[in-house]
Scaffold this active site. Structure first.
Site, PDB file in Angstrom:
ATOM      1  N   GLY A 159       2.259   2.548  10.965  1.00  0.00           N
ATOM      2  CA  GLY A 159       3.187   3.676  10.881  1.00  0.00           C
ATOM      3  C   GLY A 159       3.893   3.999  12.185  1.00  0.00           C
TER       4      GLY A 159
ATOM      5  N   GLY B  93       2.876  -0.944   4.368  1.00  0.00           N
ATOM      6  CA  GLY B  93       2.855   0.479   4.042  1.00  0.00           C
ATOM      7  C   GLY B  93       4.263   0.989   3.773  1.00  0.00           C
TER       8      GLY B  93
ATOM      9  CD  GLU C  78      -2.993   5.657   6.592  1.00  0.00           C
ATOM     10  OE1 GLU C  78      -2.945   5.704   5.347  1.00  0.00           O
ATOM     11  OE2 GLU C  78      -2.093   5.144   7.284  1.00  0.00           O
TER      12      GLU C  78
ATOM     13  CG  HIS D   4      -5.983   1.937   5.072  1.00  0.00           C
ATOM     14  ND1 HIS D   4      -5.539   2.928   5.920  1.00  0.00           N
ATOM     15  CD2 HIS D   4      -4.965   1.058   4.940  1.00  0.00           C
ATOM     16  CE1 HIS D   4      -4.284   2.645   6.277  1.00  0.00           C
ATOM     17  NE2 HIS D   4      -3.917   1.522   5.692  1.00  0.00           N
TER      18      HIS D   4
ATOM     19  CB  SER E 176       5.079  -1.411  12.099  1.00  0.00           C
ATOM     20  OG  SER E 176       4.624  -0.090  12.354  1.00  0.00           O
TER      21      SER E 176
ATOM     22  CE  LYS F  87      -0.238   3.293   4.758  1.00  0.00           C
ATOM     23  NZ  LYS F  87      -0.148   3.403   6.202  1.00  0.00           N
TER      24      LYS F  87
ATOM     25  CG  ASN G  37      -1.737   1.247   1.362  1.00  0.00           C
ATOM     26  OD1 ASN G  37      -1.758   2.075   0.448  1.00  0.00           O
ATOM     27  ND2 ASN G  37      -2.425   1.393   2.491  1.00  0.00           N
TER      28      ASN G  37
ATOM     29  CD  GLU H 219      -3.536  -2.377   7.152  1.00  0.00           C
ATOM     30  OE1 GLU H 219      -2.396  -2.593   6.741  1.00  0.00           O
ATOM     31  OE2 GLU H 219      -4.198  -1.384   6.817  1.00  0.00           O
TER      32      GLU H 219
END
Ligand code: 13P
Length: 251
Positions: A173, A233, A97, A95, A212, A15, A13, A167
């Site tokens: 992150g 990510g 985010e 997701h 992560s 992003k 991903n 996730e």
């Protein structure tokens, strides 16, 4: 039953990162394992270029988001059917985010999910609890609520052409992946939920872990029975690191 029937997946991903240069770099340097499926989710702007480059390969590409209608006056949005027409095969949906920064509610996620399946794309349904939910002992309730919302909008829940990405929000992150035990415990609960709420697909559905993930530590995670791959990510922007994660899922 073990993971034998489920081919591992390593998914990137990107992003809101990447460029045509990064696409070219990946096309030239990405490992192409035959023991795992490799899925790349670039920005929608870069989907077409990557889809074209990987057209005759086993690498699949997808988008990170779609809107929940086919076409119309929805400025700035793209539809799942447009993604399919552009050579995309998959779409992330839900997701964290999107949920936290762009207000995608459970109901909106469910509508998007439906449109993704109707367009013939494979949805990768992202679920996961916040730190607060985990600390109050409500982690599985949160994940279950996210799964239930999608199933309610889905005429006949059949997960065989769906992937789920667990996730945990607190691991995204942060540099601190969930431990193999924590990820495995939740992913076993998710598979059990699928078993109870769909028509016999629980051994087929691939449940990825995301948060992560790096080359180091990936082998310990993939060794868990209910971890069928990764949604990566930050580390997915570095092709060498991503290749290392691919190597780690070789059992
Ligand atoms: P990181 O790997 O950067 O933690 O991101 C995980 C993620 O959100 C993948 O969808």
């Amino acid at each position: 039953m073990g993971r034998g029937m489920r081919k591992p997946v390593v998914a990137a991903n990107w992003k809101m990162n990447g460029s045509l240069g990064l696409c070219e770099h990946f096309v030239a340097n990405l490992a192409r394992p035959d023991y795992a499926d490799v899925w790349i989710f670039p920005t929608a702007l870069h989907l077409g270029a990557l889809a074209e480059s990987f057209r005759d390969s086993d690498i699949s590409v997808g988008v990170q988001n779609v809107w929940c209608e086919v076409e119309g006056a929805f400025t700035g949005e793209i539809s799942a059917s447009m993604v399919a027409a552009a050579g995309g095969q998959l779409a992330l949906v839900g997701h964290s985010e999107r949920r936290s920064l762009f207000g995608d509610s459970d109901a909106v996620v469910a509508r998007k999910f439906k449109k993704i399946t109707e367009a013939g794309l494979i949805p990768v349904l992202c679920v996961g609890e916040t730190l607060e939910e985990r600390e109050s002992g409500l982690a599985f309730e949160a994940v279950q609520r996210q799964l239930n919302a999608v199933e309610e909008a889905w005429d006949n829940p059949a997960y065989s052409h769906v992937a789920i990405a667990y996730e945990p929000v607190w691991a995204i992150g942060t540099g601190e992946a969930a431990t193999p035990d924590i990820a495995q415990a939740m992913q076993a609960l998710i598979r059990n939920h699928v078993d109870q709420n769909s028509s016999g697909d629980s051994q087929a559905v691939r449940i990825l872990y995301g948060g992560s993930v790096k080359g180091v530590g990936a082998a310990e995670l993939i060794a868990q029975e209910d971890i069928d791959g990764f949604l990566v990510g930050g580390a997915s922007l570095d092709v060498n690191e991503f290749n290392q994660i691919c190597e780690a899922v070789k059992s």
